[in-house]
Scaffold this active site. Structure first.
Site, mmCIF file in Angstrom:
data_model
loop_
_atom_site.group_PDB
_atom_site.id
_atom_site.type_symbol
_atom_site.label_atom_id
_atom_site.label_comp_id
_atom_site.label_asym_id
_atom_site.label_seq_id
_atom_site.Cartn_x
_atom_site.Cartn_y
_atom_site.Cartn_z
ATOM 1 N N LEU A 219 9.760 -17.343 8.367
ATOM 2 C CA LEU A 219 9.629 -18.605 7.629
ATOM 3 C C LEU A 219 8.424 -18.576 6.705
ATOM 4 O O LEU A 219 8.435 -19.178 5.629
ATOM 5 C CB LEU A 219 9.508 -19.779 8.610
ATOM 6 N N GLN A 220 7.374 -17.865 7.121
ATOM 7 C CA GLN A 220 6.152 -17.824 6.323
ATOM 8 C C GLN A 220 6.370 -17.174 4.965
ATOM 9 O O GLN A 220 5.761 -17.558 3.975
ATOM 10 C CB GLN A 220 5.065 -17.041 7.080
ATOM 11 N N ARG A 221 7.225 -16.165 4.933
ATOM 12 C CA ARG A 221 7.376 -15.413 3.686
ATOM 13 C C ARG A 221 8.638 -15.776 2.908
ATOM 14 O O ARG A 221 8.840 -15.281 1.799
ATOM 15 C CB ARG A 221 7.357 -13.917 3.980
ATOM 16 N N MET B 260 1.276 -14.246 10.537
ATOM 17 C CA MET B 260 1.411 -12.815 10.287
ATOM 18 C C MET B 260 0.067 -12.238 9.854
ATOM 19 O O MET B 260 -0.793 -12.947 9.328
ATOM 20 C CB MET B 260 2.467 -12.564 9.213
ATOM 21 N N GLY B 261 -0.081 -10.936 10.024
ATOM 22 C CA GLY B 261 -1.315 -10.266 9.649
ATOM 23 C C GLY B 261 -1.700 -9.238 10.695
ATOM 24 O O GLY B 261 -2.270 -9.578 11.722
ATOM 25 N N ILE C 8 2.493 -10.582 1.505
ATOM 26 C CA ILE C 8 1.934 -11.850 1.981
ATOM 27 C C ILE C 8 0.633 -11.615 2.733
ATOM 28 O O ILE C 8 -0.114 -12.552 3.004
ATOM 29 C CB ILE C 8 2.918 -12.614 2.895
ATOM 30 N N ASP C 9 0.346 -10.350 3.068
ATOM 31 C CA ASP C 9 -0.861 -10.042 3.839
ATOM 32 C C ASP C 9 -2.131 -10.049 2.994
ATOM 33 O O ASP C 9 -3.238 -10.054 3.538
ATOM 34 C CB ASP C 9 -0.715 -8.679 4.520
ATOM 35 N N ASN D 77 0.805 -1.220 0.000
ATOM 36 C CA ASN D 77 0.000 0.000 0.000
ATOM 37 C C ASN D 77 0.843 1.277 0.000
ATOM 38 O O ASN D 77 0.608 2.189 -0.798
ATOM 39 C CB ASN D 77 -0.903 0.007 1.237
#
Length: 418
Positions: free
Chosen positions: A296-298, A187-188, A140-141, A111
């Site tokens: 690790l998620q991204r 995440m988020g 990733i969000d 954004n």
């Protein structure tokens, strides 16, 4: 043949596929005989005139970017304020662009990056400098407006769903004499897309994850503990997925790390899983394990979604095409044309429709009890994690990722004072 130079820059938290977008950008520009410079460490590199010449990289290295995680040129969290408040910085950017004959600026981010690209385009117009600015989507969000999904999300969603399913099998095996509750933190900050993706790990009422905590719904501690107790009684164990951004009804983040705020004004979060695990243990007496996958998620390129990789490459290619056509202040976006079978195409959106407009997880995607996803959400999410695109592996059993040479371009301006 187009004249001028294209400047590409990566912004914010990187993803498993942002380099695939870079690969798409550079390959398409090369095919059109356009020179591509890249800013080191995002917009800071542009301000510092720290630019690299991508023409010094081999075609094989550029192709290898498509399966390499991280940010090949470096990224940064650095927010430019309004043109009025940060005018000197915007004018510095234009000076760097002029010095290196940059006629196309591609800003690969979320954004705030879309907002910056939009502001730069307006300043260039004010000064009469021929510059086309393109925002290139990444996060990733999955919270960018207009686009159906964001490159980077599908792979992080796949990692989340697979990790939760595998961990749940482990918990199920140990529940009789050991762990009864497992908490996974996703995440988020304000949007629960990634936590929701964990819902793809199971389909039945007793399949993990049993409880998902969304930032779109106020966290009710008493009810949460009540639900955990009910699930353990029914299933024998309970797998919880919690978004890092869950808040109480009064708007307080459940896990505020106390680490201050970043350049975007965001409170540093982290520790939701630890907090929830402690509450479950203390209040219910269950043995609990928890995990905080964090980066690790991204970064999990080894488990990337092929859909996501394809879309990341596509927006990079389209960004160059838009730029060379003079489609100023726009962003290539993903348009879903069908669910069954899943089909998509690339469309375009004006940056002022994307910039600073956050796409929340829809209420219709959240189960009525507030702790799971609906069939409508599953229909949206499932196609985004489909397909495998594993990186090549070496004889040592480790993926063969590429590190670019990143040959610096000679500076032409006085040092930036910051």
């Amino acid at each position: 043949m187009a004249t001028g130079t294209l400047l590409y820059s990566q912004s914010g938290g990187v993803t498993a596929v942002i380099n695939a977008t870079a690969s798409g950008v550079i390959a398409e520009a090369r095919a059109r005989k356009v020179k591509v410079l890249a800013a080191r460490n995002g917009i800071l590199g542009a301000l510092r005139e720290e630019l690299v010449d991508t023409s010094k990289e081999s075609a094989a290295a550029i192709r290898a970017l498509a399966h390499t995680p991280g940010g090949a040129f470096g990224s940064c969290r650095y927010k430019l304020k309004s043109v009025e408040a940060d005018r000197a910085k915007y004018e510095r950017l234009l000076a760097v662009f002029k010095a290196h004959d940059v006629r196309w600026f591609l800003y690969n981010g979320g954004n705030d990056s879309a907002d910056t690209a939009n502001k730069v385009s307006k300043l260039a117009a004010e000064f009469g400098y021929p510059l086309t600015c393109i925002g290139v989507p990444k996060t990733i969000d999955n919270d960018l407006a207009v686009t159906d999904c964001c490159p980077g999300f599908g792979s992080a969603a796949k990692y989340t769903a697979v990790s939760v399913r595998e961990a749940a099998l482990d918990v199920a095996a140990m529940a009789e004499t050991s762990t009864k509750v497992f908490v996974y933190e996703a995440m988020g900050r304000h949007a629960g897309w990634l936590a929701a993706a964990a819902g793809l790990a199971g389909k039945g009422a007793d399949d993990a994850p049993h409880l998902i905590l969304f930032p779109e719904r106020p966290y009710d501690e008493a009810d949460f503990l009540k639900q955990v107790k009910k699930v353990v009684a029914r299933v024998g164990y309970c797998v919880v997925v919690a978004s890092e951004g869950i808040q109480t009804a009064d708007g307080r983040f459940v896990a505020d790390s106390g680490g201050g705020k970043d350049s975007f004004g965001h409170t540093q979060l982290g520790g939701v899983a630890s907090y929830l695990a402690g509450k479950v243990k203390d209040e219910l007496g269950f043995k609990v394990h928890w995990t905080l996958p964090d980066y690790l998620q991204r970064s999990a390129r080894h488990l990337a979604s092929k859909t996501d990789v394809d879309q990341a490459l596509a927006v990079g290619k389209a960004a160059v095409q838009f730029a060379l056509k003079g489609q100023n202040a726009t962003m290539p976006v993903i348009v879903r044309t069908a669910d069954k079978p899943y089909r998509w195409k690339i469309g375009s959106a004006p940056l002022d429709k994307v910039a600073n407009h956050e796409k929340k997880f829809p209420a219709s995607f959240i189960r009525r009890d507030g702790y799971g996803i609906t069939d409508k959400a599953r229909t949206y999410l499932e196609p985004l994690i489909r397909g495998e695109a594993p990186p090549p592996y070496g004889k040592d059993g480790i993926p063969t990722y590429v590190t670019l040479k990143n040959v610096a371009v000679k500076k032409k301006l006085p040092k930036w004072g910051g």
